[in-house]
Design an enzyme around this catalytic site. Structure first.
Site, short mmCIF file in Angstrom:
data_model
loop_
_atom_site.label_atom_id
_atom_site.label_comp_id
_atom_site.label_asym_id
_atom_site.label_seq_id
_atom_site.Cartn_x
_atom_site.Cartn_y
_atom_site.Cartn_z
N ASN A 14 0.83 -1.22 0.00
CA ASN A 14 0.00 0.00 0.00
C ASN A 14 0.86 1.26 0.00
O ASN A 14 0.48 2.26 -0.61
CB ASN A 14 -0.96 0.00 1.19
CG ASN A 14 -2.15 -0.89 0.92
OD1 ASN A 14 -3.04 -0.54 0.16
ND2 ASN A 14 -2.14 -2.09 1.51
N LYS A 65 5.59 4.09 25.08
CA LYS A 65 4.97 4.51 23.81
C LYS A 65 5.08 6.03 23.67
O LYS A 65 5.35 6.55 22.59
CB LYS A 65 3.50 4.10 23.84
CG LYS A 65 2.76 4.36 22.58
CD LYS A 65 1.39 3.68 22.65
CE LYS A 65 0.82 3.52 21.28
NZ LYS A 65 0.17 2.27 21.03
N ASN A 107 -6.31 5.30 8.05
CA ASN A 107 -5.92 3.89 8.12
C ASN A 107 -6.69 3.12 7.05
O ASN A 107 -7.80 3.48 6.70
CB ASN A 107 -6.27 3.32 9.50
CG ASN A 107 -5.85 1.86 9.64
OD1 ASN A 107 -4.76 1.46 9.18
ND2 ASN A 107 -6.69 1.04 10.26
N HIS A 109 -8.05 -0.83 6.28
CA HIS A 109 -8.28 -2.09 7.00
C HIS A 109 -8.97 -3.08 6.07
O HIS A 109 -9.92 -2.71 5.36
CB HIS A 109 -9.15 -1.81 8.24
CG HIS A 109 -9.33 -3.03 9.09
ND1 HIS A 109 -8.33 -3.50 9.93
CD2 HIS A 109 -10.37 -3.88 9.20
CE1 HIS A 109 -8.77 -4.59 10.54
NE2 HIS A 109 -10.00 -4.85 10.11
#
Ligand code: GAR
Length: 195
Positions: A14, A65, A107, A109
């Site tokens: 992608n 994180k 995003n 999916h």
């Protein structure tokens, strides 16, 4: 031109589709950074071949994180990234990045969300024996595959299809739907404050 950062963890097909669409003018933007959280993933070779700067990191080597996301925000600002697109980036986005790029993270999916969120969406669809699955592009929020949906396309699962057939059908749809939706986002969000 919109400066795009692509986050990926694996093959990067992608990323390739979006980078190619920027080169051929389908997307009015440039890929200015690839972020990879799996050192050695094939997307790194693709980034090198496309001449796109790469930031490869191992999350385990940071204390938290928040720590690695602060570094990511720094890199994104250095490259003047306007938009982040997740392309097989298998990690939830935390509050630092969400705050810095609110409404500017997409995003893709491999299911028709809200069906089959999370890991192995194609495996989940096969397990559920559905006849139709698909691809979703959505804005990212703090949840797992939960943000507002921007585009969806169905993919049929025929009885004779093996997993590899379904994967191929899904990838083929992804490689046109993602560039189209990125361009749609760019047009819709034109007046948005830059960097
Ligand atoms: C794509 O199918 C993408 O939809 C999926 O990972 C694959 C990455 O392929 N993403 C997710 O499952 C996110 N939850 P690629 O590395 O060849 O682009």
């Amino acid at each position: 031109m919109t400066n795009i950062a692509v986050f990926a963890s694996g093959n990067g097909s992608n990323f390739q589709a979006v980078a190619d669409a920027c080169k051929n003018g389908t997307i009015a933007g440039d890929v200015v950074l690839v972020v990879c959280d799996k050192p050695g993933a094939f997307v790194e070779k693709r980034a090198e071949q496309a001449g796109v700067p790469l930031f490869s990191f191992s999350p385990k080597s940071y204390s938290s994180k928040a720590a690695f996301e602060m570094e990511l925000v720094k890199k994104l600002h250095e490259q003047q990234a306007d938009l982040i697109i997740l392309a097989g980036y298998m990690r939830l986005i935390g509050e630092n990045l969400l705050k810095a790029y609110e409404g500017r993270i997409l995003n893709i999916h491999p299911s028709l969300l809200p069906a089959f969120p999370g890991l192995d969406a194609i495996g989940q669809a096969l397990e559920a024996e559905v006849k139709v699955t698909g691809v979703t592009v959505h804005l990212v929020d703090e949840g797992m595959d939960t943000g507002p949906i921007l585009a969806q396309k169905p993919v049929t699962i025929d009885t004779e299809d093996k997993r590899t057939d379904v994967e191929a059908k899904i990838r083929q749809i992804e490689h046109t739907l993602y560039p189209q939706t990125v361009q749609y986002w760019i047009e819709a969000y034109k007046g948005v404050e830059k960097h």
